[in-house]
Design a protein around this motif. Structure first.
Motif, PDB file in Angstrom:
ATOM      1  N   LEU A 178      18.481  15.174  -8.638  1.00  0.00           N
ATOM      2  CA  LEU A 178      18.043  15.667  -9.780  1.00  0.00           C
ATOM      3  C   LEU A 178      18.138  17.271  -9.752  1.00  0.00           C
ATOM      4  N   ASN A 179      19.174  17.686  -8.879  1.00  0.00           N
ATOM      5  CA  ASN A 179      19.284  19.185  -8.684  1.00  0.00           C
ATOM      6  C   ASN A 179      18.070  19.907  -7.975  1.00  0.00           C
ATOM      7  N   GLU A 180      17.355  19.159  -7.229  1.00  0.00           N
ATOM      8  CA  GLU A 180      16.487  19.673  -6.558  1.00  0.00           C
ATOM      9  C   GLU A 180      16.344  19.200  -5.213  1.00  0.00           C
ATOM     10  N   PRO A 181      15.936  20.139  -4.158  1.00  0.00           N
ATOM     11  CA  PRO A 181      16.075  19.413  -2.773  1.00  0.00           C
ATOM     12  C   PRO A 181      15.309  18.658  -2.329  1.00  0.00           C
ATOM     13  N   ILE A 182      15.996  17.397  -1.645  1.00  0.00           N
ATOM     14  CA  ILE A 182      15.353  16.272  -0.823  1.00  0.00           C
ATOM     15  C   ILE A 182      14.375  17.031  -0.005  1.00  0.00           C
ATOM     16  N   GLY A 183      13.182  16.539  -0.147  1.00  0.00           N
ATOM     17  CA  GLY A 183      12.002  17.197   0.519  1.00  0.00           C
ATOM     18  C   GLY A 183      11.203  17.948  -0.224  1.00  0.00           C
ATOM     19  N   GLN A 184      11.167  18.051  -1.519  1.00  0.00           N
ATOM     20  CA  GLN A 184      10.228  18.738  -2.371  1.00  0.00           C
ATOM     21  C   GLN A 184       9.194  18.057  -2.520  1.00  0.00           C
ATOM     22  N   CYS A 185       9.380  16.629  -2.539  1.00  0.00           N
ATOM     23  CA  CYS A 185       8.207  15.645  -2.664  1.00  0.00           C
ATOM     24  C   CYS A 185       7.759  15.791  -4.218  1.00  0.00           C
ATOM     25  N   THR A 186       8.681  15.950  -5.172  1.00  0.00           N
ATOM     26  CA  THR A 186       8.060  15.577  -6.411  1.00  0.00           C
ATOM     27  C   THR A 186       7.468  14.134  -6.802  1.00  0.00           C
ATOM     28  N   TYR A 187       8.230  13.122  -6.291  1.00  0.00           N
ATOM     29  CA  TYR A 187       8.329  11.793  -6.616  1.00  0.00           C
ATOM     30  C   TYR A 187       7.787  11.186  -5.335  1.00  0.00           C
ATOM     31  N   SER A 188       7.025  11.756  -4.405  1.00  0.00           N
ATOM     32  CA  SER A 188       6.431  11.152  -3.051  1.00  0.00           C
ATOM     33  C   SER A 188       5.271  11.854  -2.616  1.00  0.00           C
ATOM     34  N   ILE A 214       4.772  12.109   0.913  1.00  0.00           N
ATOM     35  CA  ILE A 214       5.456  12.734   2.321  1.00  0.00           C
ATOM     36  C   ILE A 214       6.804  12.522   2.292  1.00  0.00           C
ATOM     37  N   CYS A 215       7.610  13.336   2.933  1.00  0.00           N
ATOM     38  CA  CYS A 215       8.864  13.287   3.203  1.00  0.00           C
ATOM     39  C   CYS A 215       9.131  13.466   4.847  1.00  0.00           C
ATOM     40  N   VAL A 216       9.957  12.664   5.283  1.00  0.00           N
ATOM     41  CA  VAL A 216      10.340  12.583   6.902  1.00  0.00           C
ATOM     42  C   VAL A 216      11.829  13.146   7.004  1.00  0.00           C
ATOM     43  N   PHE A 217      11.947  13.916   7.727  1.00  0.00           N
ATOM     44  CA  PHE A 217      13.526  14.343   8.121  1.00  0.00           C
ATOM     45  C   PHE A 217      13.637  13.882   9.890  1.00  0.00           C
ATOM     46  N   SER A 218      14.818  13.631  10.413  1.00  0.00           N
ATOM     47  CA  SER A 218      15.111  13.707  11.561  1.00  0.00           C
ATOM     48  C   SER A 218      16.036  14.922  11.903  1.00  0.00           C
ATOM     49  N   LYS A 239       0.790  -1.120  -0.218  1.00  0.00           N
ATOM     50  CA  LYS A 239      -0.045  -0.004   0.021  1.00  0.00           C
ATOM     51  C   LYS A 239       0.969   1.157  -0.069  1.00  0.00           C
ATOM     52  N   VAL A 240       2.041   1.107   0.894  1.00  0.00           N
ATOM     53  CA  VAL A 240       2.815   2.277   0.953  1.00  0.00           C
ATOM     54  C   VAL A 240       4.322   1.685   0.627  1.00  0.00           C
ATOM     55  N   LEU A 241       5.375   2.480   0.204  1.00  0.00           N
ATOM     56  CA  LEU A 241       6.814   2.033   0.134  1.00  0.00           C
ATOM     57  C   LEU A 241       7.387   3.017   0.704  1.00  0.00           C
ATOM     58  N   ILE A 242       8.256   2.715   1.610  1.00  0.00           N
ATOM     59  CA  ILE A 242       9.172   3.751   2.498  1.00  0.00           C
ATOM     60  C   ILE A 242      10.611   3.584   1.781  1.00  0.00           C
ATOM     61  N   GLU A 268       2.364   2.573 -11.936  1.00  0.00           N
ATOM     62  CA  GLU A 268       2.113   1.107 -12.492  1.00  0.00           C
ATOM     63  C   GLU A 268       1.456   0.340 -11.511  1.00  0.00           C
ATOM     64  N   TYR A 269       1.884   0.328 -10.247  1.00  0.00           N
ATOM     65  CA  TYR A 269       1.199  -0.650  -9.201  1.00  0.00           C
ATOM     66  C   TYR A 269       0.352   0.000  -8.370  1.00  0.00           C
ATOM     67  N   GLY A 270       0.339   1.243  -8.124  1.00  0.00           N
ATOM     68  CA  GLY A 270      -0.964   1.646  -7.394  1.00  0.00           C
ATOM     69  C   GLY A 270      -0.294   1.813  -5.776  1.00  0.00           C
ATOM     70  N   PHE A 271       0.676   2.090  -5.464  1.00  0.00           N
ATOM     71  CA  PHE A 271       1.279   2.439  -4.137  1.00  0.00           C
ATOM     72  C   PHE A 271       1.539   3.754  -3.708  1.00  0.00           C
ATOM     73  N   ARG A 272       1.521   4.217  -2.405  1.00  0.00           N
ATOM     74  CA  ARG A 272       2.004   5.556  -1.990  1.00  0.00           C
ATOM     75  C   ARG A 272       3.465   5.537  -1.753  1.00  0.00           C
ATOM     76  N   ILE A 273       4.000   6.542  -1.585  1.00  0.00           N
ATOM     77  CA  ILE A 273       5.559   6.865  -1.305  1.00  0.00           C
ATOM     78  C   ILE A 273       5.713   7.815  -0.066  1.00  0.00           C
ATOM     79  N   ILE A 274       6.563   7.073   0.882  1.00  0.00           N
ATOM     80  CA  ILE A 274       7.234   7.892   1.908  1.00  0.00           C
ATOM     81  C   ILE A 274       8.558   7.940   1.823  1.00  0.00           C
ATOM     82  N   GLU A 275       9.026   9.161   1.658  1.00  0.00           N
ATOM     83  CA  GLU A 275      10.679   9.173   1.763  1.00  0.00           C
ATOM     84  C   GLU A 275      10.984   9.394   3.151  1.00  0.00           C
ATOM     85  N   ASP A 276      11.970   8.538   3.779  1.00  0.00           N
ATOM     86  CA  ASP A 276      12.451   8.318   4.963  1.00  0.00           C
ATOM     87  C   ASP A 276      13.888   9.132   4.784  1.00  0.00           C
TER      88      ASP A 276
END
Length: 392
Positions: A170-180, A182-186, A129-132, A152-160
């Protein structure tokens, strides 16, 4: 010899003054510092929304909840990560599975992900359902390829991205969520910037942002526009609990420290890159396998992980040699499926060979912005001494 840790916070007088100012103010829990810190992260990452919380573990839990992860669902992640990346799905009652890593980047491998998705679809096995996607050591996963598979397979994405604030993909800041979603930071003390303990989520989805904000504070809203029982509005004190949430809020002191630290984020990452460059030059004559950084990736270099090609026994002896010389090396991470809790769920050694091979030789060398050239040389000297003794 002074102890050299594998990582540590860098606190200056400006940081201290920022926290003291909050302690002298009217607000030490929920005041103006938290939204200011959230805005600074949103501005830096070019995301629409940021929600600050008390730890990245809390952030991962809320991310799964906001995406509807529940009993009967399955969440996939990498076996090379801290256990929180998998535990967050278990908190929601979901099953967990793993995708093996790319041995060059230590990240979840998009080719192995594609093959596993194809196999599960063909054999009617559970799809995620989700890929982290864990950005191990500060380098982004191959998010463009992972995102294409999600469509293609219908899952959501969390960036850890617990390791990765200040990095780019790809020259964009991690956390921009272009391909996810939600993005999580510590912001743990050894991370790139710190709030002592703390975490944050970024997203571009307004509805997700609203849900995350509510869940971090007991599932309560005070927004009259969101009230379900509008006739019960007795006055400004009125609030409504609409979901079973948690007390995952960040304090004003933490946010003030984080806001001050954000002013030096790029400086911290640049210093880490300089130290990594020096490590590569200083260790270049040894048989150690040094980390790779692919084109179009800019790692935040939370960790500098080398691999000992001779395997786990020699790695253990090198670890002990360094520790005995007051050098606080560490190993990141024991594969999650090796842990007794996950073994009880049916996982076994041998299932994820690239992750297990990585673990046999992995060693995190000290890396932090205030590390001096003398500190680094001391680390390198002990490593050379060890390999000289090994050859005798």
């Amino acid at each position: 010899m002074t102890f050299i840790p594998y990582g540590r916070q860098d606190i200056n007088q400006t940081d201290i003054d920022a926290v003291v100012d909050v302690l002298k103010s009217d607000f030490i829990t929920q005041g103006p510092a938290v939204p200011a810190f959230e805005q600074a992260i949103a501005d830096y990452t070019r995301s629409q929304f940021c929600i600050a919380v008390n730890s990245a573990t809390s952030a991962l839990h809320l991310a799964c909840m906001a995406l509807g992860v529940a009993s009967g669902d399955t969440v996939w992640t990498s076996p090379i990560t801290f256990v929180a990346s998998a535990n967050c799905a278990r908190y929601c009652g979901a099953d967990v599975d793993f995708v093996d890593i790319d041995p060059d980047t230590f990240n979840l491998c998009p080719v192995k992900l594609r093959d596993k998705l194809k196999k599960h679809a063909a054999e009617d096995l559970p799809l995620p359902k989700v890929l982290i996607a864990v950005h191990m050591a500060g380098q982004s996963c191959a998010m463009k390829q992972i995102h294409a598979l999600s469509l293609e397979y219908g899952f959501r994405i969390i960036e850890d991205a617990s390791h990765a604030i200040g990095g780019r993909y790809l020259n964009e800041p991690i956390g921009q969520c272009t391909y996810s979603d939600i993005c999580v930071f510590s912001f743990h003390p050894v991370k790139i910037v710190t709030t002592a303990e703390g975490g944050a989520l970024t997203t571009n989805n307004a509805e997700l942002a609203k849900v995350l904000s509510q869940l971090r504070s007991h599932g309560i809203t005070r927004d009259q526009d969101d009230m379900l029982v509008k006739q019960s509005l007795d006055g400004d004190w009125f609030y409504e609990q609409q979901a079973l949430g948690f007390n995952y809020r960040m304090t004003e002191m933490q946010a003030a420290l984080g806001l001050s630290q954000m002013q030096r984020l790029d400086e911290f990452v640049e210093r880490r890159h300089s130290l990594v460059k020096d490590y590569r030059e200083l260790l270049g004559n040894l048989s150690l396998l040094l980390p790779d950084c692919a084109d179009d990736y800019y790692s935040a270099f939370h960790l500098f992980i080398v691999r000992v090609p001779q395997g786990s026994e020699v790695r253990k002896r090198l670890f002990e040699k360094l520790r005995n010389n007051n050098i606080g090396v560490n190993v990141h991470y024991i594969p999650v499926h090796f842990q007794p809790y996950y073994q009880k769920l049916g996982f076994r050694k041998g299932q994820f060979p690239a992750a297990e091979s990585y673990y046999d030789g992995a060693l995190s060398l000290p890396l932090y912005p205030s590390m001096t050239r003398d500190d680094q040389q001391a680390v390198v000297d002990v490593i050379y001494q060890f390999f000289d003794e090994l050859r005798r």
